[in-house]
Design an enzyme around this catalytic site. Structure first.
Site: not given
Ligand code: BDR
Ligand code: CA
Length: 317
Positions: A12, A243
């Site tokens: 995403d 992340h």
């Molecule tokens: C996840 O949430 C999204 O905002 C980031 O892309 C990552 O995949 C982190 O909690």
């Molecule tokens: Ca993500």
């Protein structure tokens, strides 16, 4: 013959998604055979446009992009997180429109076609809500008998959430889908907040990244400031949590991580703990709901300087 591991990245994008995609593309250990898109950081229309543009920036328009679900399985989309990723999902840099187009299959069917055509060879790397993977598993119940592994960013087993006190954003964006995926019949690795919040790319690291002279690093350097401002202003951090790239670091350098292995269920109730990833830790006490599930490899610790150096080295080109 190439020994690179074939991966489909379900994503995403998203600032940290963009970093992870470029990191994967620069890693010879991995062969990115497709991107599938999902809502999350922005709507699916926006994330799909971004996925196409990111591949153009990387000069990898040979990689197909399949557009995925526009909403969770059972609830409305919770909406974009503009304060983290920008209204365009890319730090408000407003990229030109892509000149390339999406594949003819939607994400769930693309995943099924790729996995069934090459049984045992494809690793799924979900970086967003797990809707597409759950849909693919529902359409083709034998799918995960033929998936090599699922290495996902999401969840928070032993720490609090980031989208609610209990829920990590990707899981809270579709708990029902996540609960289906944690029941998959293939090895699953969960790179959740337990480990991603121990991985800090510092302001000094980001300044170094900004000196790299190639199109992908230049794009990353242009989008990170919006993301870093969120971490500085809301969390008081001197840098950003890494992340989504954690999945890529684990795939290419698992020795930098430690983990525990427990089956997981996701709280799909409609109370404060909705979206919590619940690990069952006492084998003899497993509730029936956990008993028939494969243990999930939950990453818990990391040599964070080693993986940050690894990622920076790859992004340097
Ligand atoms: C996840 O949430 C999204 O905002 C980031 O892309 C990552 O995949 C982190 O909690
Ligand atoms: Ca993500």
């Amino acid at each position: 013959m190439s020994t690179a591991r074939k991966v489909i990245i379900d994503t995403d994008p998203g600032i940290d998604d963009a970093m992870a995609i470029f990191y994967a593309l620069e890693s010879p250990e991995l062969d990115v055979v497709g991107l599938t898109t999902v809502f999350g950081n922005a709507s699916t229309d926006v994330t799909t446009t971004n996925a196409l543009r990111l591949l153009e920036i990387a000069g990898r328009t040979d990689i197909p992009v399949a557009k995925g679900a526009v909403r969770p399985l059972t609830m409305p989309y919770r909406g974009p997180v503009e304060f983290v990723h920008g209204t365009d999902g890319q730090g408000n840099v407003f990229l030109d429109s892509p000149t390339t187009a999406v594949a003819s299959s939607d994400a769930a069917h693309f995943i099924i076609e790729m996995v069934m055509a090459d049984p045992g060879a494809i690793t799924l790397v979900p970086l967003g809500p797990l809707t597409n993977i759950a849909l693919a598993m529902s359409i083709e119940p034998s799918l995960t008998d033929h998936v090599a592994e699922i290495v996902l960013m999401g969840g928070a087993a032993f720490v609090g959430g980031n989208a609610s006190p209990a829920g990590e954003a990707n899981i809270l964006n579709d708990p029902e889908a996540a609960d289906i995926v944690f029941g998959a019949n293939c090895p699953i690795v969960m790179a959740g907040l337990d480990v991603t919040e121990k991985t800090l790319m510092t302001t000094a690291d980001i300044a170094r990244l900004a000196t790299f002279d190639n199109p992908t690093a230049r794009h990353v350097a242009s989008i990170i400031p919006h993301y870093a401002a969120f971490y500085r202003d809301r969390l008081g951090l001197d840098g950003i949590h890494v992340h989504d790239s954690t999945t890529i670091s684990y795939l290419i350098a698992p020795d930098h991580y430690t983990w525990v292995e427990h089956p997981i269920r996701v709280d799909c109730g409609h109370s404060f703990s909705r979206g919590k990833t619940l690990a069952s830790m006492r084998v003899s006490d497993h509730e029936e709901a956990w008993q028939r599930r494969r243990p999930v490899r939950i990453l818990t610790d990391v040599d964070d300087r080693a993986v940050i150096e690894l990622e920076l080295g790859r992004l340097a080109g």
